[in-house]
Design an enzyme around this catalytic site. Structure first.
Site, PDB file in Angstrom:
ATOM      1  N   LYS A 161      38.428  20.812  62.495  1.00  0.00           N
ATOM      2  CA  LYS A 161      38.510  19.535  63.210  1.00  0.00           C
ATOM      3  C   LYS A 161      37.832  18.462  62.374  1.00  0.00           C
ATOM      4  O   LYS A 161      36.615  18.447  62.229  1.00  0.00           O
ATOM      5  CB  LYS A 161      37.834  19.588  64.584  1.00  0.00           C
ATOM      6  CG  LYS A 161      38.150  18.303  65.393  1.00  0.00           C
ATOM      7  CD  LYS A 161      37.260  18.085  66.583  1.00  0.00           C
ATOM      8  CE  LYS A 161      36.039  17.273  66.270  1.00  0.00           C
ATOM      9  NZ  LYS A 161      36.318  15.839  65.925  1.00  0.00           N
ATOM     10  N   GLU A 208      24.669  22.165  59.596  1.00  0.00           N
ATOM     11  CA  GLU A 208      24.012  21.270  58.628  1.00  0.00           C
ATOM     12  C   GLU A 208      23.889  19.930  59.331  1.00  0.00           C
ATOM     13  O   GLU A 208      24.885  19.259  59.575  1.00  0.00           O
ATOM     14  CB  GLU A 208      24.857  21.202  57.340  1.00  0.00           C
ATOM     15  CG  GLU A 208      24.093  20.635  56.164  1.00  0.00           C
ATOM     16  CD  GLU A 208      24.365  19.166  55.962  1.00  0.00           C
ATOM     17  OE1 GLU A 208      23.530  18.351  56.428  1.00  0.00           O
ATOM     18  OE2 GLU A 208      25.395  18.833  55.366  1.00  0.00           O
ATOM     19  N   CYS A 268      23.225  12.496  55.263  1.00  0.00           N
ATOM     20  CA  CYS A 268      22.225  13.234  56.041  1.00  0.00           C
ATOM     21  C   CYS A 268      20.969  13.518  55.229  1.00  0.00           C
ATOM     22  O   CYS A 268      19.885  13.646  55.787  1.00  0.00           O
ATOM     23  CB  CYS A 268      22.826  14.526  56.562  1.00  0.00           C
ATOM     24  SG  CYS A 268      23.711  15.461  55.321  1.00  0.00           S
ATOM     25  N   GLU A 280      16.762   8.768  62.540  1.00  0.00           N
ATOM     26  CA  GLU A 280      17.722   8.723  61.437  1.00  0.00           C
ATOM     27  C   GLU A 280      18.570   7.458  61.587  1.00  0.00           C
ATOM     28  O   GLU A 280      19.296   7.300  62.565  1.00  0.00           O
ATOM     29  CB  GLU A 280      18.615   9.969  61.461  1.00  0.00           C
ATOM     30  CG  GLU A 280      19.507  10.068  60.248  1.00  0.00           C
ATOM     31  CD  GLU A 280      20.306  11.364  60.190  1.00  0.00           C
ATOM     32  OE1 GLU A 280      20.575  11.830  59.080  1.00  0.00           O
ATOM     33  OE2 GLU A 280      20.659  11.912  61.253  1.00  0.00           O
TER      34      GLU A 280
END
Length: 488
Positions: free
Chosen positions: A181, A257, A291, A388
């Site tokens: 996906k 992750e 990330c 973040e």
């Protein structure tokens, strides 16, 4: 401005055919440079995931063409796929820039890196070896490494094609079949990859691509009782949901992750100009949408002011605009939601007393462009220090000694990456061994290659991608013991 490009594939890819979603629904994918709709994409959900799983199960049957294929031939199929990606590199990079907003130059680099990853894993196909184990005179014991089965893979929008290569490479090398996906923001390059996989000669059902939304298509993958493993790259929040779904259903294997708030520590023995450039690229690469971005820059008090001056100038020099213009360093953020999140965090930094050295505002009034932003005088309790940001926002902290740097670097729920810049190898190694992070870069940043394992400590994830460790995530180990009867 944007290149004129034909969008060839907008449907789901199941069992080597492009098909409409069962529901018939579609969703728009937009160009973040101007907000216009590029194409309407078929919206997959549970019914489509079920169909894809059935196809993947057939392809994984022990007597199937895929399962009985010589591993060397499997590697050749992967090389053929990599050849086709190489052939169409310009087209794929153009799709990536159009759909994601990253500069065309960096999109080309992403595709080249993806090709290297695919070829690395192609080389593994006939080298997945078991062992023999001494267990005494009467028994011969050996291990086999076998593919885990049908796997679900959910990838993010920040590196659409590269994340596909990171997922497909080890899964295909291991002999699994897969349902991917792509992120709803960036489905175009994954659908094109599906067409290339068919052209390369992968048997029907080995590779399936279901564009759709996380709460529907993504959840259907995470919850599916016949998917044996799910691999996800994305936010820590969604990672929690996937773990819960796997636990409630069939205890499928999970590799994650996730997010990061990675520290980059600059000591006072460095060339400040050079250190500022490493730190700049560590954060601003891919518009800060990474990330493992070096998003907390800790600088020794003795060189702090000089470093801030250099960092400010680098940000002011950064050219933001049309990502197809080769003179530009930065395109738009991915969409309105992320734009609002980044601007909200920038405003919180201003309100909480950080000093804006550069940027701090949106750029222009069309598209999701954010000025390269540098904050100094940042303290650990500010939102920009803890959350973040996932945007072009550098936060610079002051520190005075090694113990302080280590303690503050580790004071986070994340642990994806870390960096240290120093000319003293003892300092570098002391920091590298003490920091809680899956990757540590010394006098460099983002030094990621297909053969180096990548993943996080703490809430930055579970498992590893890339390298042999990435392959092991898709393998089961079977122990076989044989009783060897002695003749009288």
């Amino acid at each position: 401005m944007a290149k004129q490009v034909q969008i060839k594939y907008t449907q789901l890819f199941i069992d080597n055919e492009f098909v409409d979603a069962v529901s018939g629904r579609k969703f728009p994918t937009k160009n973040p440079a101007d907000g216009t709709v590029i194409a309407e994409i078929s919206e997959g959900d549970k019914a489509d995931v079920d169909k894809a799983v059935e196809a993947a199960k057939r392809a994984f049957n022990r007597n199937s063409k895929w399962r009985t294929m010589n591993p060397y031939i499997r590697g050749q199929l992967m090389h053929k796929f990599a050849d086709l990606v190489t052939r169409d590199l310009d087209y794929i990079a153009t799709l990536e820039t159009l759909d994601n907003g990253k500069t065309y130059t960096s999109a080309v680099e992403d595709i080249q890196y993806s090709i290297a990853t695919l070829r690395y894993y192609a080389g593994w196909c006939d080298k997945i070896l078991g062992t023999t184990i001494p267990t005494g005179d009467a028994n011969v014991t050996m291990t086999r490494k076998e593919p885990v089965g049908v796997v679900g893979q959910i990838i993010p929008w920040n590196y659409p094609f590269m994340m596909l290569a990171w997922k497909w490479g080890p899964a295909l090398a291991a002999g699994c079949t897969l349902i991917l996906k792509p992120a709803e923001q960036t489905p175009l390059s994954a659908l094109y990859a599906a067409a290339l996989a068919k052209e390369a000669g992968f048997p029907a059902g080995v590779i399936n691509v279901i564009p759709g939304y996380g709460p529907t298509a993504g959840a259907a993958i995470a919850e599916h009782p016949e998917i044996r493993k799910v691999a996800f790259t994305g936010s820590t929040e969604v990672g929690h949901s996937i773990m819960i779904a796997a636990g409630k259903t069939n205890l499928k294997r999970v590799s994650l992750e996730l997010g990061g708030k990675s520290p980059l520590v600059v000591f006072d023995d460095v060339d400040v100009k050079e250190a500022a450039e490493i730190a700049h690229n560590a954060l601003f690469a891919n518009h800060g949408q990474s990330c493992c971005a070096g998003s907390r820059t800790f600088v020794h008090s003795k060189v702090y002011n000089e470093f801030v001056k250099q960092a400010k100038q680098l940000a002011l020099n950064r050219k933001v605009g049309d990502p197809f213009d080769s003179k530009m360093d930065q395109g738009p953020q991915i969409d309105q939601d992320m734009f609002d999140k980044v601007m909200g965090l920038i405003n919180s930094g201003k309100q909480q007393g950080a000093v804006v050295e550069a940027g701090g505002n949106r750029k222009g009034d069309i598209g999701y462009f954010v000025q390269p932003t540098v904050f100094s005088n940042v303290t650990d309790d500010m939102r920009i220090a803890k959350e973040e940001i996932f945007g072009p926002v550098q936060t610079i902290f002051k520190f005075s000694d090694m113990n302080e740097a280590i303690e503050r670097a580790n004071r986070t729920n994340y642990g994806l990456a870390a960096g240290v810049i120093t000319k003293d190898i003892n300092k570098a190694l002391e920091f590298a061994q003490a920091v809680e992070a899956g990757s540590v870069w010394i006098n460099c940043y983002d030094a990621i290659t297909p053969q180096t394992p990548f993943g996080g400590f703490k809430q930055s994830g579970i498992g590893r991608e890339l390298g042999e460790e990435g392959l092991n995530e898709y393998l089961e180990i079977k122990t076989i013991s044989i009783n060897v009867a002695k003749k009288n």
